[in-house]
Design a protein around this motif. Structure first.
Motif, PDB file in Angstrom:
ATOM      1  N   TRP A   1      45.648  25.836  21.250  1.00 44.85           N
ATOM      2  CA  TRP A   1      45.348  24.710  20.372  1.00 44.85           C
ATOM      3  C   TRP A   1      45.905  23.405  20.903  1.00 44.85           C
ATOM      4  N   SER A   2      47.089  23.422  21.506  1.00 43.66           N
ATOM      5  CA  SER A   2      47.649  22.156  21.983  1.00 43.66           C
ATOM      6  C   SER A   2      46.810  21.597  23.123  1.00 43.66           C
ATOM      7  N   GLY A   3      46.299  22.476  23.971  1.00 50.20           N
ATOM      8  CA  GLY A   3      45.409  22.023  25.040  1.00 50.20           C
ATOM      9  C   GLY A   3      44.124  21.437  24.502  1.00 50.20           C
ATOM     10  N   ARG A   4      43.620  22.037  23.444  1.00 47.34           N
ATOM     11  CA  ARG A   4      42.397  21.514  22.829  1.00 47.34           C
ATOM     12  C   ARG A   4      42.658  20.193  22.126  1.00 47.34           C
ATOM     13  N   ALA A   5      43.824  20.049  21.530  1.00 45.78           N
ATOM     14  CA  ALA A   5      44.181  18.779  20.898  1.00 45.78           C
ATOM     15  C   ALA A   5      44.276  17.682  21.955  1.00 45.78           C
ATOM     16  N   GLU A   6      44.879  18.002  23.098  1.00 42.14           N
ATOM     17  CA  GLU A   6      44.956  17.028  24.194  1.00 42.14           C
ATOM     18  C   GLU A   6      43.569  16.631  24.668  1.00 42.14           C
ATOM     19  N   GLN A   7      42.666  17.595  24.707  1.00 45.79           N
ATOM     20  CA  GLN A   7      41.297  17.289  25.130  1.00 45.79           C
ATOM     21  C   GLN A   7      40.623  16.348  24.137  1.00 45.79           C
ATOM     22  N   LEU A   8      40.848  16.537  22.857  1.00 45.60           N
ATOM     23  CA  LEU A   8      40.287  15.634  21.854  1.00 45.60           C
ATOM     24  C   LEU A   8      40.844  14.226  21.998  1.00 45.60           C
ATOM     25  N   VAL A   9      42.115  14.117  22.381  1.00 44.82           N
ATOM     26  CA  VAL A   9      42.708  12.798  22.624  1.00 44.82           C
ATOM     27  C   VAL A   9      42.024  12.150  23.824  1.00 44.82           C
ATOM     28  N   ARG A  10      41.823  12.920  24.883  1.00 48.91           N
ATOM     29  CA  ARG A  10      41.158  12.380  26.077  1.00 48.91           C
ATOM     30  C   ARG A  10      39.740  11.915  25.771  1.00 48.91           C
ATOM     31  N   LEU A  11      39.078  12.609  24.837  1.00 44.51           N
ATOM     32  CA  LEU A  11      37.710  12.237  24.463  1.00 44.51           C
ATOM     33  C   LEU A  11      37.678  11.074  23.471  1.00 44.51           C
TER      34      LEU A  11
END
Length: 77
Positions: A16-26
């Motif tokens: 989940w933390s990796g996916r949250a980081e990806q949402l920030v990048r997007l």
């Protein structure tokens, strides 16, 4: 075949933390909320209590995710 997974296997399946980081990048999540969201995700995986300072950004994160999923009209055609 058994569907029993260890906690480690579940954590790997749901990074989940990796996916949250990806949402920030997007650009879908504010970068200043990321540390709070990561702390909340770790606490939730451990079934820990979320303090208010972490709970508020985490609820905003969940609302954003639900809006992304439920607000997409092509899903419901």
């Amino acid at each position: 075949m058994s569907d029993n997974f260890t906690q480690e296997e579940l954590n790997e399946m749901h990074d989940w933390s990796g996916r949250a980081e990806q949402l920030v990048r997007l650009g879908m999540l504010p970068v200043n909320q990321l540390p709070y969201i990561k702390r909340a995700l770790v606490a939730i995986q451990k079934d820990a209590f979320l303090p208010l300072i972490i709970r508020r950004p985490f609820y905003a994160f969940i609302e954003e995710l639900l809006e992304l999923a439920m607000g997409e009209p092509s899903i419901y055609r």
